[in-house]
Design a protein around this motif. Structure first.
Motif, PDB file in Angstrom:
ATOM      1  N   LEU A   1       0.833  -1.208   0.000  1.00  9.28           N
ATOM      2  CA  LEU A   1       0.000   0.000   0.000  1.00  9.28           C
ATOM      3  C   LEU A   1       0.866   1.256   0.000  1.00  9.28           C
ATOM      4  N   ARG A   2       1.925   1.250   0.825  1.00 10.25           N
ATOM      5  CA  ARG A   2       2.823   2.412   0.869  1.00 10.25           C
ATOM      6  C   ARG A   2       3.494   2.620  -0.489  1.00 10.25           C
ATOM      7  N   ASN A   3       3.907   1.524  -1.123  1.00  9.16           N
ATOM      8  CA  ASN A   3       4.549   1.624  -2.440  1.00  9.16           C
ATOM      9  C   ASN A   3       3.609   2.202  -3.487  1.00  9.16           C
ATOM     10  N   SER A   4       2.314   2.048  -3.250  1.00  9.00           N
ATOM     11  CA  SER A   4       1.318   2.568  -4.193  1.00  9.00           C
ATOM     12  C   SER A   4       0.824   3.957  -3.811  1.00  9.00           C
ATOM     13  N   GLY A   5       1.448   4.554  -2.785  1.00  9.43           N
ATOM     14  CA  GLY A   5       1.154   5.943  -2.450  1.00  9.43           C
ATOM     15  C   GLY A   5       0.088   6.166  -1.408  1.00  9.43           C
ATOM     16  N   TYR A   6      -0.363   5.104  -0.704  1.00  9.60           N
ATOM     17  CA  TYR A   6      -1.418   5.256   0.298  1.00  9.60           C
ATOM     18  C   TYR A   6      -0.814   5.392   1.698  1.00  9.60           C
ATOM     19  N   SER A   7      -1.426   6.216   2.527  1.00 13.95           N
ATOM     20  CA  SER A   7      -0.985   6.387   3.915  1.00 13.95           C
ATOM     21  C   SER A   7      -1.859   5.608   4.889  1.00 13.95           C
ATOM     22  N   HIS A   8      -2.855   4.910   4.368  1.00 14.38           N
ATOM     23  CA  HIS A   8      -3.802   4.154   5.202  1.00 14.38           C
ATOM     24  C   HIS A   8      -3.070   3.078   6.003  1.00 14.38           C
ATOM     25  N   LYS A   9      -3.381   2.978   7.302  1.00 14.50           N
ATOM     26  CA  LYS A   9      -2.779   1.959   8.161  1.00 14.50           C
ATOM     27  C   LYS A   9      -3.765   0.812   8.339  1.00 14.50           C
ATOM     28  N   LEU A  10      -3.317  -0.396   8.001  1.00 18.99           N
ATOM     29  CA  LEU A  10      -4.163  -1.576   8.133  1.00 18.99           C
ATOM     30  C   LEU A  10      -4.352  -1.918   9.605  1.00 18.99           C
ATOM     31  N   GLU A  11      -5.593  -2.031  10.026  1.00 15.06           N
ATOM     32  CA  GLU A  11      -5.906  -2.313  11.427  1.00 15.06           C
ATOM     33  C   GLU A  11      -6.983  -3.376  11.518  1.00 15.06           C
ATOM     34  N   TYR A  12      -6.848  -4.215  12.548  1.00 14.91           N
ATOM     35  CA  TYR A  12      -7.824  -5.291  12.753  1.00 14.91           C
ATOM     36  C   TYR A  12      -9.059  -4.747  13.450  1.00 14.91           C
ATOM     37  N   GLU A  13     -10.198  -5.056  12.901  1.00 19.17           N
ATOM     38  CA  GLU A  13     -11.469  -4.675  13.501  1.00 19.17           C
ATOM     39  C   GLU A  13     -12.290  -5.941  13.688  1.00 19.17           C
ATOM     40  N   GLN A  14     -12.797  -6.131  14.876  1.00 19.08           N
ATOM     41  CA  GLN A  14     -13.582  -7.329  15.166  1.00 19.08           C
ATOM     42  C   GLN A  14     -14.803  -7.363  14.254  1.00 19.08           C
ATOM     43  N   PRO A  15     -14.873  -8.380  13.383  1.00 20.74           N
ATOM     44  CA  PRO A  15     -16.027  -8.425  12.471  1.00 20.74           C
ATOM     45  C   PRO A  15     -17.320  -8.644  13.238  1.00 20.74           C
ATOM     46  N   GLY A  16     -18.289  -7.836  12.926  1.00 22.87           N
ATOM     47  CA  GLY A  16     -19.587  -7.968  13.597  1.00 22.87           C
ATOM     48  C   GLY A  16     -20.655  -8.330  12.599  1.00 22.87           C
ATOM     49  N   GLU A  17     -21.864  -8.478  13.079  1.00 16.46           N
ATOM     50  CA  GLU A  17     -22.969  -8.805  12.192  1.00 16.46           C
ATOM     51  C   GLU A  17     -23.325  -7.596  11.339  1.00 16.46           C
ATOM     52  N   LEU A  18     -23.544  -7.860  10.061  1.00 13.76           N
ATOM     53  CA  LEU A  18     -23.918  -6.786   9.156  1.00 13.76           C
ATOM     54  C   LEU A  18     -25.343  -6.342   9.444  1.00 13.76           C
ATOM     55  N   PRO A  19     -25.594  -5.030   9.440  1.00 11.43           N
ATOM     56  CA  PRO A  19     -26.970  -4.566   9.668  1.00 11.43           C
ATOM     57  C   PRO A  19     -27.890  -5.027   8.545  1.00 11.43           C
ATOM     58  N   LYS A  20     -29.096  -5.356   8.914  1.00 15.58           N
ATOM     59  CA  LYS A  20     -30.050  -5.797   7.904  1.00 15.58           C
ATOM     60  C   LYS A  20     -30.436  -4.636   7.002  1.00 15.58           C
ATOM     61  N   GLN A  21     -30.317  -4.880   5.699  1.00 11.19           N
ATOM     62  CA  GLN A  21     -30.645  -3.838   4.729  1.00 11.19           C
ATOM     63  C   GLN A  21     -32.137  -3.854   4.426  1.00 11.19           C
ATOM     64  N   LYS A  22     -32.679  -2.667   4.322  1.00 15.21           N
ATOM     65  CA  LYS A  22     -34.090  -2.556   3.987  1.00 15.21           C
ATOM     66  C   LYS A  22     -34.285  -2.881   2.512  1.00 15.21           C
ATOM     67  N   THR A  23     -35.235  -3.736   2.243  1.00 20.16           N
ATOM     68  CA  THR A  23     -35.515  -4.115   0.856  1.00 20.16           C
ATOM     69  C   THR A  23     -36.582  -3.191   0.283  1.00 20.16           C
ATOM     70  N   ARG A  24     -36.350  -2.763  -0.938  1.00 18.74           N
ATOM     71  CA  ARG A  24     -37.316  -1.881  -1.597  1.00 18.74           C
ATOM     72  C   ARG A  24     -38.560  -2.664  -2.002  1.00 18.74           C
ATOM     73  N   GLY A  25     -39.681  -1.987  -1.955  1.00 14.13           N
ATOM     74  CA  GLY A  25     -40.914  -2.614  -2.395  1.00 14.13           C
ATOM     75  C   GLY A  25     -40.942  -2.825  -3.899  1.00 14.13           C
ATOM     76  N   ARG A  26     -40.304  -1.929  -4.639  1.00 16.65           N
ATOM     77  CA  ARG A  26     -40.253  -2.060  -6.095  1.00 16.65           C
ATOM     78  C   ARG A  26     -38.852  -1.705  -6.585  1.00 16.65           C
ATOM     79  N   LYS A  27     -38.480  -2.265  -7.716  1.00 19.00           N
ATOM     80  CA  LYS A  27     -37.174  -2.007  -8.292  1.00 19.00           C
ATOM     81  C   LYS A  27     -37.276  -0.817  -9.229  1.00 19.00           C
ATOM     82  N   ARG A  28     -36.464   0.207  -8.972  1.00 22.85           N
ATOM     83  CA  ARG A  28     -36.511   1.415  -9.787  1.00 22.85           C
ATOM     84  C   ARG A  28     -35.820   1.174 -11.124  1.00 22.85           C
ATOM     85  N   ASN A  29     -36.438   1.630 -12.191  1.00 25.34           N
ATOM     86  CA  ASN A  29     -35.867   1.500 -13.531  1.00 25.34           C
ATOM     87  C   ASN A  29     -34.875   2.649 -13.758  1.00 25.34           C
ATOM     88  N   ILE A  30     -33.589   2.317 -13.751  1.00 31.39           N
ATOM     89  CA  ILE A  30     -32.544   3.351 -13.843  1.00 31.39           C
ATOM     90  C   ILE A  30     -31.765   3.203 -15.142  1.00 31.39           C
TER      91      ILE A  30
END
Length: 701
Positions: free
Chosen positions: A456-485
Motif C-alpha cells: 500500500l505504501r509503495n502505491s502511495g497510500y498512507s492508510h494503516k491496516l488495522e484489525y477490527e472485530q467483524p460484527g454482524e452486518l446490519p439488515k438492509q431494507k428491501t425496496r418494495g419495487r425495483k426502480r428503472n434506472i
C-alpha cells in the motif's frame, strides 16, 4: 526470455490521448442516448410494445426513432462533449507510465503475462509463435471450414428458435494465446505454458443464464458444498475443525476445463434434472456452446479427443459448466465423505476425524471416484496445515490467515492512477476489510499484514491496516419495487477541467422540468451517472501484442488504377480502404465541407456519391448530395475536392467496437469546421459495418 520489471500494478490506468478520450466519451454518450430514446419511445407509445421475447441481454441493432421532446437534452450533451478541456498536467506517476508504454510500443518484442503471478516476460515474435504452436498441437488437430460452417448453421437455427438471430453475432475468430508458468521448476530452460482459447460462442450468454439457474436450484436442493468465495470455505472450516485428531485431504483436478468430456457434462446435467427441470432446447443450447474451435494463425483447430467438444477457459458459461460438473463430482463423493468435502472449481478440500491409516484408505476411495469419471487429480492426505485459495488453514491451532503464492508480491492500483476518486478511496478500505475477513484473530492478522502494508505504501497510500472485530452486518431494507434506472457512464480522466457530472445533471433538470411530458421517467431518481475507466496497462500491453502479431499479415494494396493518374480524385490513393474522408465543395456561395466514411475502397464509395449527384431519386442520400442538388437547382457551378482525414479499423466482432465510425463522429462533433454540412445527430446513427456479423446474415447450406 527476460523479465519485465513493472514497479507498479498493471491495473493502473494511464492518461489517454485527447483524441482517445473524446472518442470514448462520444461512444458512451451515444449508447446512453440510444437507451434513453428507446425508453422515451415506449413510454410515449405504450401500445407499441417491444417483441415479447426473452433477450438474454442481447440489445436490438435497430436505430431508435427520433424523440422531439429530447432534442434540447441531446444538444446539451453534445455541447458538453465539445466543451471538454484538458486543464491539468499529468502527474509524475502518469509520466512514468507513459514512458513505459512508449518503450513497449517501440520495442519489437512481445510482453507476455505469467500464469499465476504478476510477472511479465519479453519474447521474440518467432519464439512466442513456436510456443503457441507447440501447445496447440499437443491438444488440438486441424479442422476444416466445413465444420465452422456447420457449427454456425446450428447456432443460427438455435438463435432463430429464440427469435434472436438479428441480435446475436457469429462466433469471433479470436487467436489462441499463452501465459507462462514461471512458477514451474527449470522455467527459463524449459518454459511451460497455459494455452488459452478465447474463442467463445455468443450463445454462451444464453447458456450461462440457464446453467446459473440449474446450479442454484441443485445447490439449494442438495446442500452440497460448492464454494464460490473464500468466506464460504472459512465458514465450513469453522463448523468442522473441532476435533484434535482432524486432518485435511487436499486435492486438485488436473486440467479441469479441458478434461470435461461431453459424457461427463451430460451425466452432470442428468443428475441436476432430479432437482430442476431442464428442457430439450436448454440441453441443446448448453451442449452446442461447447462445440468450440480454437484459432491459431487464422486456421481452425478442434480437440484431438472429443472432436469439437471443449469447455474453453474464458467462455461465457465455462465457469458455470465447471460448477455443474463439480456438483456431480460432490454427489459421487458424498456417500464416502458427506458434508466433510467441498469444491471450488478444480480445488477440493476434506476434513476427516479419523486415524491416519483410515484417512489414507479414504484417499484411495476418492482417487477411485475420480478415475471412474475420467479425471486425474493430485492429492495429499493427513495434512494439518493447507494453503487453499488465498487462505492458510491451520487445524492444529484452529486458525486461518492470508496466504500468498511464492513469488507473487502484492501490487495495488497507485493513488495517482487515472481511476475515479471514489475507486481510489475505496481500495485501502477494501484491502483492510478483506484481510480481516480471512484472518481468524488479531494475532493472525498482525502477522500477515506487513507485506500488504508495504505494498500500500509503495502505491502511495498512507492508510494503516488495522484489525477490527467483524460484527454482524446490519439488515438492509428491501425496496418494495425495483426502480428503472438508466446509467450514463462517461470516461474519467484526472486532467479534465470540465465538470461533466455537474453539467450533465444541470442539463437534465433544465431540459426536463416539472410538468414536462418526460419528467416522470427522466429525473435524478431514474437517471444516474457513474464514471467508467479508460484501458489499463494490461489492456494496452495486450493490444500492443496483437498489433505486432498482425504486422504484415495482410498488406493493404492501395495503388491507383485510374486510367489518367493525374486525374485521380485522391492523389493516387483512390483504392484506400477503412478511411474517413472529406469533401470540399467550392462555389460562389463559399466553401462547405463534408466528412464521410468507407470501409471498402474509396473509389467504390465515390461512385455512389456521383450517382447521388446525378439521380434525383438519390438526392437525399447524404447531406453532401442535398447540398450539391441545392447548388444545381440554383444554377451554381461547383467543384469538389477529396482528401483523407484519418484511418481506423471498422467494426469487428472481436473488439465489439467500430473505431472507423467513432473517428468519423469525432471529426463531426469535435472538429466541426471540417464538417460544416454534417449534422451532429449522426452520433446516434447505427454502425453499418456490424450488420454482416449477425447470424441472420449467414448463409445456410
Amino acid at each position: 526470455m527476460n523479465q519485465v520489471n513493472f514497479s507498479y500494478s498493471t491495473k493502473n490506468i494511464p492518461c489517454p490521448s485527447k483524441v482517445s478520450y473524446e472518442q470514448r466519451l462520444i461512444e458512451k454518450t451515444g449508447i446512453f442516448l440510444k437507451n434513453l430514446r428507446w425508453r422515451a419511445f415506449f413510454y410515449l407509445n405504450p401500445k407499441a410494445s417491444a417483441e415479447d421475447i426473452k433477450t438474454y441481454g442481447f440489445n436490438t441493432r435497430k436505430s431508435p426513432p427520433s424523440i422531439p421532446e429530447m432534442t434540447l437534452f441531446e444538444n446539451r450533451l453534445l455541447d458538453i462533449i465539445q466543451s471538454v478541456e484538458f486543464t491539468k498536467p499529468p502527474n509524475g506517476f502518469q509520466m512514468q507510465v507513459k514512458q513505459d508504454m512508449n518503450k513497449i510500443r517501440q520495442d519489437n518484442q512481445l510482453v507476455i503475462k505469467a500464469d499465476k503471478t504478476n510477472n511479465y516476460y519479453k519474447l521474440n515474435k518467432e519464439e512466442y509463435q513456436q510456443l503457441v504452436s507447440k501447445n496447440v498441437q499437443k491438444e488440438y488437430k486441424k479442422s476444416s471450414e466445413a465444420n465452422v460452417e456447420r457449427i454456425t448453421a446450428e447456432a443460427k437455427k438455435i438463435a432463430q428458435d429464440l427469435k434472436l438471430q438479428n441480435r446475436i453475432e457469429t462466433t469471433a475468430e479470436r487467436e489462441a494465446f499463452i501465459t507462462l508458468k514461471d512458477h514451474k521448476p527449470n522455467f527459463q530452460n524449459k518454459p511451460e505454458c497455459r494455452l488459452i482459447n478465447p474463442t467463445k460462442s455468443e450463445l454462451g450468454k444464453v447458456s450461462k443464464q440457464i446453467l446459473q439457474d440449474i446450479v442454484h436450484q441443485t445447490v439449494r436442493a442438495t446442500g452440497l458444498n460448492l464454494w464460490r468465495k473464500t468466506t464460504a470455505v472459512i465458514d465450513w472450516f469453522n463448523q468442522n475443525k473441532n476435533s484434535e485428531r482432524s486432518t485435511f485431504i487436499e486435492f486438485d483436478i488436473v486440467s479441469f476445463y479441458p478434461s470435461i468430456t461431453e459424457k461427463l457434462l451430460t451425466d452432470a446435467l442428468k443428475f441436476a434434472e432430479k432437482y430442476t427441470k431442464i428442457t430439450e432446447s436448454q440441453m441443446e443450447i448448453i451442449l452446442h456452446t461447447k462445440k468450440t474451435l480454437l484459432y491459431s494463425k487464422e486456421k481452425p483447430w478442434s480437440k484431438t479427443h472429443g472432436e469439437h467438444f471443449d469447455v474453453a477457459m474464458g467462455s461465457y458459461d465455462g465457469a458455470e459448466a465447471c460448477e455443474i460438473v463439480a456438483l456431480f463430482i460432490l454427489s459421487q463423493l458424498s456417500p464416502i465423505l458427506g458434508k466433510k468435502v467441498g469444491l471450488y472449481r478444480d480445488d477440493g478440500l476434506v476434513i476427516l476425524n479419523k486415524r491416519p491409516q483410515e484417512v489414507e484408505t479414504t484417499k484411495k476411495r476418492i482417487c477411485k471416484v475420480f478415475n471412474s469419471l475420467g479425471l486425474k487429480i493430485t492429492i495429499e492426505a493427513n495434512k494439518k496445515v493447507v494453503n487453499f485459495l488465498d487462505v492458510t488453514f491451520d487445524i492444529n491451532n484452529n486458525k486461518y490467515f492470508p496466504y500468498m503464492k511464492p513469488g507473487n508480491n502484492p501490487m495495488y492500483v497507485n493513488k495517482k492512477s487515472n481511476h475515479p476518486p471514489n475507486v481510489i478511496e475505496a481500495i485501502p478500505k477494501g484491502i483492510n476489510k478483506r484481510l480481516v475477513s480471512i484472518s481468524s484473530d488479531k494475532e493472525s492478522f498482525d502477522k500477515a499484514i506487513p507485506v500488504y502494508q508495504q505494498a500500500l505504501r509503495n502505491s502511495g497510500y498512507s492508510h494503516k491496516l488495522e484489525y477490527e472485530q467483524p460484527g454482524e452486518l446490519p439488515k438492509q431494507k428491501t425496496r418494495g419495487r425495483k426502480r428503472n434506472i438508466t446509467w450514463f457512464n462517461p470516461p474519467y480522466d484526472t486532467r479534465i477541467g470540465t465538470t461533466i457530472g455537474k453539467q450533465f445533471f444541470k442539463a437534465l433538470d433544465e431540459c426536463f422540468p416539472e410538468g414536462h411530458k418526460l419528467r416522470k421517467i427522466f429525473n435524478r431518481n431514474t437517471i444516474k451517472l457513474s464514471y467508467s475507466c479508460m484501458p489499463n496497462v494490461a489492456a494496452i500491453v495486450n493490444c500492443n501484442n496483437s498489433a505486432k502479431l498482425k504486422q504484415n499479415s495482410k498488406p493493404n494494396a492501395e495503388s491507383c488504377n485510374c486510367r489518367k493518374k493525374d486525374e485521380c480524385p485522391l492523389e493516387g490513393k483512390c483504392r484506400s480502404k477503412e478511411i474517413v474522408y472529406q469533401a470540399q465543395v467550392k462555389s460562389s456561395k463559399g466553401t462547405e465541407t463534408y466528412v464521410g466514411v468507407t470501409a471498402t475502397e474509396f473509389k467504390t464509395r465515390l461512385a455512389n456519391h456521383r450517382q447521388s449527384f446525378k439521380k434525383s431519386s438519390l438526392k437525399t442520400a447524404t447531406e453532401l448530395s442535398k447540398y450539391v442538388w441545392s447548388l444545381k437547382e440554383d444554377d451554381q457551378a461547383y467543384e469538389i475536392k477529396w482528401k483523407i482525414l484519418g484511418r481506423a479499423k471498422p467494426y469487428s466482432n472481436i473488439t465489439k467496437r467500430c473505431n472507423l465510425c467513432l473517428l468519423e463522429k469525432h471529426y463531426i462533433i469535435c472538429k466541426k469546421e471540417l464538417a460544416t454540412l454534417n449534422k451532429r445527430t449522426e452520433l446516434l446513427g447505427t454502425c453499418r459495418h456490424s450488420r454482416k456479423y449477425l447470424l441472420e446474415q449467414t448463409k445456410s447450406k
